[in-house]
Write a protein that holds these residues in place. Structure first.
Motif, short mmCIF file in Angstrom:
data_model
loop_
_atom_site.label_atom_id
_atom_site.label_comp_id
_atom_site.label_asym_id
_atom_site.label_seq_id
_atom_site.Cartn_x
_atom_site.Cartn_y
_atom_site.Cartn_z
N ILE A 175 59.05 2.35 -28.73
CA ILE A 175 60.11 3.19 -28.16
C ILE A 175 61.49 2.84 -28.75
CG2 ILE A 175 58.87 3.68 -26.03
CD1 ILE A 175 61.55 1.06 -25.93
N TYR A 176 61.49 2.10 -29.86
CA TYR A 176 62.77 1.68 -30.46
C TYR A 176 63.62 2.88 -30.86
CZ TYR A 176 65.53 -2.08 -32.60
OH TYR A 176 66.50 -3.01 -32.90
N HIS A 177 62.95 3.97 -31.27
CA HIS A 177 63.69 5.14 -31.72
C HIS A 177 64.51 5.77 -30.61
CE1 HIS A 177 59.90 6.65 -30.09
NE2 HIS A 177 60.51 7.79 -29.85
N ARG A 178 64.16 5.52 -29.36
CA ARG A 178 64.93 6.10 -28.25
C ARG A 178 66.35 5.54 -28.19
NH1 ARG A 178 60.93 5.36 -23.13
NH2 ARG A 178 59.02 6.24 -24.02
N TYR A 179 66.53 4.36 -28.75
CA TYR A 179 67.83 3.70 -28.66
C TYR A 179 68.68 3.90 -29.92
CZ TYR A 179 66.20 1.50 -24.41
OH TYR A 179 65.75 1.28 -23.12
N ARG A 180 68.29 4.84 -30.77
CA ARG A 180 69.10 5.07 -31.97
C ARG A 180 70.47 5.61 -31.61
NH1 ARG A 180 67.26 8.05 -37.61
NH2 ARG A 180 69.18 7.56 -38.73
N ASP B 1 72.29 3.49 -21.08
CA ASP B 1 71.45 2.58 -21.87
C ASP B 1 72.22 1.30 -22.19
OD1 ASP B 1 69.26 4.30 -22.00
OD2 ASP B 1 69.95 5.25 -23.84
N VAL B 2 73.45 1.47 -22.64
CA VAL B 2 74.27 0.31 -23.02
C VAL B 2 74.47 -0.61 -21.82
CG1 VAL B 2 76.56 -0.42 -23.77
CG2 VAL B 2 75.42 1.49 -24.91
N GLN B 3 74.74 -0.03 -20.67
CA GLN B 3 74.95 -0.86 -19.48
C GLN B 3 73.67 -1.60 -19.10
OE1 GLN B 3 78.02 -1.37 -17.96
NE2 GLN B 3 76.80 -3.06 -17.12
N TRP B 4 72.54 -0.91 -19.21
CA TRP B 4 71.26 -1.57 -18.88
C TRP B 4 71.00 -2.72 -19.85
CZ3 TRP B 4 66.58 -2.38 -21.38
CH2 TRP B 4 65.54 -2.82 -20.57
N LEU B 5 71.25 -2.50 -21.13
CA LEU B 5 71.04 -3.56 -22.12
C LEU B 5 71.95 -4.75 -21.83
CD1 LEU B 5 70.85 -1.31 -25.31
CD2 LEU B 5 68.94 -2.63 -24.35
N ARG B 6 73.20 -4.48 -21.49
CA ARG B 6 74.14 -5.57 -21.17
C ARG B 6 73.68 -6.34 -19.94
NH1 ARG B 6 79.69 -2.14 -22.28
NH2 ARG B 6 79.98 -2.79 -24.46
N HIS C 18 57.72 6.19 -35.05
CA HIS C 18 58.63 7.34 -35.17
C HIS C 18 59.86 6.96 -35.99
CE1 HIS C 18 57.06 10.15 -31.87
NE2 HIS C 18 56.22 9.13 -31.87
N SER C 19 60.39 5.76 -35.76
CA SER C 19 61.61 5.34 -36.44
C SER C 19 61.43 5.33 -37.95
CB SER C 19 62.03 3.94 -35.97
OG SER C 19 62.47 3.95 -34.64
N TRP C 20 60.33 4.74 -38.41
CA TRP C 20 60.14 4.63 -39.85
C TRP C 20 59.90 5.98 -40.50
CZ3 TRP C 20 61.12 0.51 -42.85
CH2 TRP C 20 61.27 -0.73 -42.22
#
Length: 683
Positions: free
Chosen positions: A424-429, A435-440, A618-620
């Motif tokens: 699911i890395y592509h979701r954070y492109r 999202d940023v707040q959750w990551l922090r 998906h990302s690649w």
């Protein structure tokens, strides 16, 4: 001289005999790699070694090839004896490889497992009229047990094995009459109990031997689960003490023998924060208390919430609920295939996300699962059993109306399989503010583990969202926790201490000096291959020069070339793609590493650090397509992007792409490739 060299064939080790045969192979568009060293650890390493061999021998890149890697090499013991089937991997044309390998050396046989599997190499063994091996023939016994251990059918409901013949059952029981070595009896125990054929007398005799020989490490005996199953099946008085000694690892066995006592034990383990028992807890709760899966799961969710269970436990409960509902559905439709079951599971997630009978934590877990599935549900609306087209579309509408509220401030499970995070890395492109707040929040949460820190901090730093707050939150943890080995060659992110060191340098924080001093020490050894990746923080020409010297040295690349490209781009104020393309054809730069880096830096705001192109990602795929279409690049660079995209599983094995592609996405990928059919891909 090798110890076996010059010996008669019957006196050579298996490894020596196989190597001698291996050296005779090759020709007609087929080549074999030399036997492996530890540097060829994976299939990707094998393909990289093949690329180097082709270049060194001036072989066409279309040459088919075979090899085994160091993990496969574990089939040999220290004396060179073959203790298990040797898996031989390959590339190119399957038929060419099969013909090149032939039948195998004398005394051995090559096993062709088809175009999507590895070849096997094993000994030829003898059997009697009943198909049974000589008990003294270790290879024959191993092969016999492997055959018995191969399920006839494997479904979501059960694993079924072929019944034993009278001769087979008698042979297995004979092996257990007086087991001289408990470890040697494990295969016989498992083969019998997988058919519920272990006798009460055998069970009672094996139990004390197991407890004595494996005291303090009960699960190291390979047949421990089979013996526990037999203890419970025979109502053995010591079954419960044994389960208590094993702890949550005994959950599956307790789940297979539902009882009020099993329910209490599984509940206790689950409420103590263990995730492994939750699926069995739901199964036993349904069997003992409430058969309806939704109502049963709601009761368990209330208990977990009341005990402040982590989100991961509730995620596990939702996974168990979804599996239970799908299993019930398949039981009512025995002819349903795997694809139909997957479609029903997707619809189940969409429906459960808005089911008012479930508490919010389970609906949130359902919403996260459904986020990848709702498009598939819409596409296949007319094909879903258990509902009309209109009903399925209405369920999708309800989900999409509720999704933003359910998913606000949530994210993936950071403690699970790291490949799932890569999927699911592509979701954070393009991360949203939420999202940023959750990551922090995850980075500053003391309960977040090393994998979670690595994932979240990498994303924050790459997108320019990491700052002093994240650094200060991690400073108390870096010496005790972040200096531990954490292998990241299979992931899109770096070791968290690499990322943290880069952040500290970029911020000019005083902690950077202490971190760099730690990196400069010779131990622990794990850090040596990735130390230079810290040079991306506060880059300068001296760091660039040291990185470049490493790149052209021929040492194994663990992200050093990508680091140099990103560093050079920062120093020059240019896009890293333009830096990478200037290296095409340059001496000292390995082609296959450069190609991966070219794709990986397509978006410098979120580079992909995986050590090889991931053909399921998906990302690649998206980055490869972007490189292929980038008008700033040379034809040679764009051809690399095109070739990489064409080799993606979207075009070869679309069912292996994760998350699964929708029909619309797959059609778009094929349309993209067809529109460029006249362009020549790079060799």
């Amino acid at each position: 001289m090798a110890p076996d060299k010059g010996l008669p064939a019957e006196q050579r080790s298996d490894l020596s005999s196989i190597k001698k045969w291996w050296r005779t192979l090759g020709g007609d568009g087929f080549a074999v790699l030399p036997p492996p060293t530890r540097s060829r650890y994976t299939q990707s390493d094998g393909h990289e070694d093949a690329a180097e061999m082709f270049a060194a021998r001036s072989l066409p890149t279309s040459t088919s090839f075979a090899y085994w890697h160091w993990q496969s090499h574990a089939a040999f013991d220290r004396s060179g004896a073959l203790t298990g089937e040797l898996y031989v991997h390959w590339g190119g044309d399957h038929a060419t490889v099969a013909a090149g390998l032939g039948d195998g050396p004398n005394g051995y046989r090559v096993i062709d497992n088809g175009p999507q599997g590895a070849f096997g190499l094993d000994k030829v063994t003898e059997k009697d009229a009943d198909g049974l091996p000589d008990p003294e023939d270790t290879a024959g016994v191993r092969q016999f047990l492997a055959r018995l251990g191969t399920p006839r059918t494997r479904t979501a409901r059960a694993v079924e094995h072929d019944p034993l013949t009278a001769a087979e059952e008698r042979w297995l029981h004979d092996r257990l009459r007086d087991p001289a070595e408990l470890s040697g009896a494990a295969g016989f125990v498992t083969a019998l109990e997988s058919r519920q054929a272990l006798t009460p007398e055998e069970t009672s005799r094996l139990l004390p031997a197991w407890r004595e020989e494996y005291a303090g490490r009960l699960t190291e005996w390979p047949a421990w689960a089979a013996l526990l199953d037999a203890l419970l099946r025979h109502d053995h008085e010591e079954a419960w003490d044994t389960a208590a000694c094993l702890g949550p690892q005994a959950s599956d066995s307790l789940g297979a023998a539902p009882s009020p006592r099993a329910l209490d034990v599984l509940r206790g383990w689950s409420l103590a924060g263990h995730r492994a028992p939750i699926r069995a807890w739901l199964h036993v709760h349904r069997a003992v208390r409430e058969p309806d899966p939704v109502r049963s799961a709601a009761v368990l969710a209330a208990e977990l919430t009341a005990h402040d269970a982590p989100d991961a436990s509730l995620n596990s409960l939702f996974a168990a609920l979804s599996a239970a509902i799908t299993r019930d559905w398949r039981a009512a439709r025995p002819a349903a295939d795997h694809s139909a079951a997957q479609a029903f599971a997707a619809l189940t997630a969409v429906r459960l996300a808005t089911d008012d009978d479930l508490p919010r934590p389970l609906r949130v877990a359902a919403a996260r699962r459904a986020d990848d599935q709702v498009a598939h549900v819409r596409e296949q609306a007319a094909q879903h059993p258990g509902g009309t087209d209109a009903e399925v579309l209405a369920a999708a509408d309800r989900y999409e109306a509720a999704r933003d509220d359910l998913l606000a401030g949530t994210g993936p499970d950071l403690t699970g399989y790291e490949g799932g995070l890569g999927d699911i890395y592509h979701r954070y492109r393009t991360p949203t503010p939420a999202d940023v707040q959750w990551l922090r929040d995850r980075v500053t949460d003391p309960s977040t583990g090393v994998q979670g820190i690595a994932f979240c901090l990498e994303l924050l730093l790459a997108h320019g969202e990491a700052g002093e707050a994240e650094l200060e939150a991690l400073l108390p943890r870096w010496k005790k926790e972040l200096t531990k080995q954490y292998r990241t060659t299979y992931t899109e992110w770096r070791h968290p201490l690499v990322t943290l060191t880069c952040l500290a340098q970029d911020l000019g924080h005083p902690a950077a000096e202490a971190m760099l001093a730690w990196w400069a020490k010779p131990k622990p050894l794990w850090k040596t291959p990735v130390r230079l990746l810290t040079h991306l923080g506060a880059p300068d020409e001296a760091k660039a020069a040291e990185l470049w010297d490493f790149v052209v040295s021929g040492e194994d690349d663990n992200g050093q070339l990508m680091t140099w490209v990103l560093l050079r781009a920062r120093l020059d104020g240019t896009h890293p793609l333009l830096v990478a393309e200037r290296l095409i054809g340059q001496r000292g730069v390995r082609e296959y590493v450069l190609h991966r880096v070219l794709i990986g830096v397509a978006d410098p705001a979120q580079p992909l650090w995986h050590y090889a192109v991931d053909p399921r990602s998906h990302s690649w795929l998206r980055r490869a397509q972007e490189v292929a279409d980038d008008p700033r690049l040379t034809d040679a660079a764009r051809a690399i992007g095109l070739k990489t995209a064409r080799e993606h599983y979207a075009f070869r094995y679309p069912d292996q792409v994760r998350p699964a592609l929708t029909d619309e996405q797959l059609a778009a990928a094929h349309a993209w490739a067809e529109a460029r059919a006249d362009r020549t891909a790079a060799d």
